[in-house]
Design an enzyme around this catalytic site. Structure first.
Site, short mmCIF file in Angstrom:
data_model
loop_
_atom_site.label_atom_id
_atom_site.label_comp_id
_atom_site.label_asym_id
_atom_site.label_seq_id
_atom_site.Cartn_x
_atom_site.Cartn_y
_atom_site.Cartn_z
N GLY A 186 -11.34 6.49 8.60
CA GLY A 186 -12.30 6.74 7.54
C GLY A 186 -13.49 5.83 7.81
CD GLU A 205 -9.11 -2.17 4.04
OE1 GLU A 205 -8.74 -1.78 5.17
OE2 GLU A 205 -9.46 -1.39 3.15
CG HIS A 265 -13.34 2.16 3.27
ND1 HIS A 265 -14.10 2.92 4.13
CD2 HIS A 265 -12.05 2.51 3.49
CE1 HIS A 265 -13.31 3.70 4.85
NE2 HIS A 265 -12.06 3.48 4.47
CG ASN A 298 -1.88 1.13 1.25
OD1 ASN A 298 -1.84 2.02 0.38
ND2 ASN A 298 -2.75 1.14 2.23
NE ARG A 341 -6.38 1.02 0.02
CZ ARG A 341 -6.40 2.22 0.59
NH1 ARG A 341 -5.31 2.78 1.05
NH2 ARG A 341 -7.55 2.86 0.69
NE ARG A 360 -11.43 11.48 4.20
CZ ARG A 360 -11.16 10.17 4.17
NH1 ARG A 360 -12.08 9.28 4.47
NH2 ARG A 360 -9.97 9.75 3.79
P1 ADP Z 1 -7.89 3.20 9.61
O1 ADP Z 1 -9.05 3.83 8.93
O2 ADP Z 1 -6.81 4.17 9.96
O3 ADP Z 1 -7.43 1.87 9.04
P2 ADP Z 1 -8.80 1.60 11.87
O4 ADP Z 1 -9.68 0.65 11.19
O5 ADP Z 1 -7.55 1.10 12.51
O6 ADP Z 1 -8.52 2.88 11.03
O7 ADP Z 1 -9.70 2.30 13.03
C1 ADP Z 1 -9.24 3.38 13.75
C2 ADP Z 1 -10.37 3.82 14.67
O8 ADP Z 1 -10.77 2.72 15.48
C3 ADP Z 1 -9.96 4.94 15.61
O9 ADP Z 1 -10.97 5.91 15.67
C4 ADP Z 1 -9.85 4.20 16.94
O10 ADP Z 1 -10.14 5.02 18.02
C5 ADP Z 1 -10.92 3.17 16.80
N1 ADP Z 1 -10.69 2.10 17.78
C6 ADP Z 1 -9.74 1.17 17.81
N2 ADP Z 1 -9.85 0.42 18.94
C7 ADP Z 1 -10.90 0.90 19.62
C8 ADP Z 1 -11.54 0.58 20.85
N3 ADP Z 1 -11.10 -0.41 21.62
N4 ADP Z 1 -12.61 1.31 21.23
C9 ADP Z 1 -13.04 2.31 20.47
N5 ADP Z 1 -12.50 2.66 19.31
C10 ADP Z 1 -11.46 1.98 18.88
#
Ligand code: ADP
Length: 391
Positions: free
Chosen positions: A207, A379, A177, A7, A88, A236
């Site tokens: 996102g 992914e 996505h 990626n 990706r 966003r």
């Molecule tokens: P990205 O879009 O960067 O791939 P991720 O799928 O890793 O993001 O998700 C990131 C989001 O998930 C963040 O807002 C983070 O706070 C939330 N998150 C991760 N673990 C938890 C948790 N245990 N409780 C609440 N939110 C969480």
């Protein structure tokens, strides 16, 4: 057998070596701050993590260093064990409704689509060109974030924008996505054991996007020409009256670049609370912060609006699935959304909702008229499997 999944972003390269059968991540790593004064590379294999802090002037040098780390730390990429490299790519426009073996022609099409994804496609191209040069003996496959949504019916993909303008500038709903929505909705079908489900998938990461899927076909999605449209996200706005742009330009004197930055980075949870991470927003809310409490309501309200709309357009709903960082881990958020769906017959099983697991699971009560699930997305694995499908 393994697939190297790459990626490539504007200043970073993330990679994972995946076994497409078992789904295991054999090795992973990232190159950060490419082109900046200080660069950083991290490579993980087994129990070993090797880190390098040194300037990485460009993507070519970044990937060369990664390949050196593979030969020093392991595993070998030159012993013939890698079957494909999966790249990706965010924007496949109208050209790609599935993965594509990368040829010079495919590369030119990805290049042609740069105006539709000016932050992403040029960065992917850099990674693709370098990887093809450094790993010449292996198939390179592009896997597009938009491909799954090429099946959207015209009525869902068409904006009511002047037709001539829309056609000239290729303005329509492409979504994003898609690799995650396709993977997760496929897992739900497998898990429930039905191929004719009407489902909604909520990918709630930094996102965030929603999709409606009937059978294996996507029929709606919340992201649009770009990932800006739809749900409230980390930084966003999601949906907003486009006239806000005219207003802020005319009355606020803001430039297009300032507005782009405001809407894409300094809005959403970040703009409402000062924090873009959902965990930090909950922490504020638990301390009684009024802005955070309101932001969580705005976030849940938007989700419920989409769930209602998609249920209506599909003519029903069998399965509602939460995935990605917040979707997989945030039981309070899931409860907050589901308690607003009781009119649709949604009933959460509180105990099941509280369980933390990396496995797909049902979190609704047996009496619920909609099956609610948590299904972890992957992914990298989805890209690896799609790449293998062409090898
Ligand atoms: P990205 O879009 O960067 O791939 P991720 O799928 O890793 O993001 O998700 C990131 C989001 O998930 C963040 O807002 C983070 O706070 C939330 N998150 C991760 N673990 C938890 C948790 N245990 N409780 C609440 N939110 C969480």
């Amino acid at each position: 057998m393994s697939v190297l999944v790459i990626n490539s972003g504007s200043s970073s390269i993330k990679y994972q070596l995946v076994n497409p059968d078992s789904g295991a991540a054999i090795a992973s790593g990232l190159v950060e701050r490419i082109g900046e004064e200080t660069g950083h590379i991290e490579h993980n294999y087994g129990d070993v993590t090797r880190e390098i802090d040194a300037p990485v002037p460009d993507h070519a040098i970044g990937l060369e260093k990664v390949l050196e780390l593979f030969s020093e730390v392991g595993p070998s990429l030159t012993d013939g064990s890698i079957s494909a490299v999966g790249h990706r790519v965010v924007q496949g426009g109208k050209y790609f409704s599935g993965p594509a073996l990368i040829t010079d022609e495919v590369q030119s099409l990805i290049e042609e689509l740069c105006p539709l994804a000016p932050l992403h496609n040029p960065a992917h191209l850099k990674g693709i060109k370098v990887a093809r040069r450094l790993l010449p003996g292996v198939a390179h496959v592009a896997v597009f974030d938009t491909a799954f949504f090429q099946s959207l019916p015209d009525e869902a993909a068409t904006y009511a924008l002047n037709r001539e303008v829309a056609e000239k500038y290729q303005v329509r709903r492409y979504g994003a996505h898609g690799t995650s929505h396709q993977y997760v909705s496929g897992k739900v079908s497998e898990y429930v054991g039905r191929t004719d489900l009407k489902q909604i998938v909520l990918h709630l990461g930094n996102g965030a996007s929603a999709s409606a899927v009937i059978g294996r076909k996507a029929v709606e999605t919340s992201m649009g020409l770009t990932p800006l449209e739809g749900l409230v996200m980390g930084g966003r706005t999601g949906d907003i009256d486009p006239a806000v742009i005219f207003h802020l330009a005319r009355v606020g004197g803001m430039s297009i670049d300032e507005l782009d930055n405001l809407f894409n980075r300094h809005s959403g949870l970040k703009g409402l609370t000062g924090e873009n991470d959902m965990r930090a927003v909950w922490k504020l809310a638990d301390e009684g912060d009024a802005n955070a409490l309101e932001a969580l309501d705005v976030y849940a309200h938007r989700l419920v609006k989409y769930i209602g709309a998609y249920t209506a357009t599909m003519g029903g709903l069998d399965a509602l699935t939460f995935t990605a960082g917040a979707g997989e881990n945030d039981s309070r958020l899931r409860a907050k959304v589901c308690e607003r769906l009781t009119a649709f017959g949604v009933r959460l099983d509180e105990e099941a909702n509280a369980i933390r697991s990396k496995e797909p699971r049902v979190i609704s009560a047996p009496s619920s008229s909609v099956t609610v699930l948590v299904v972890p997305t992957n992914e990298e694995l989805a890209i690896a499997r799609q790449a293998m499908s062409l090898v």
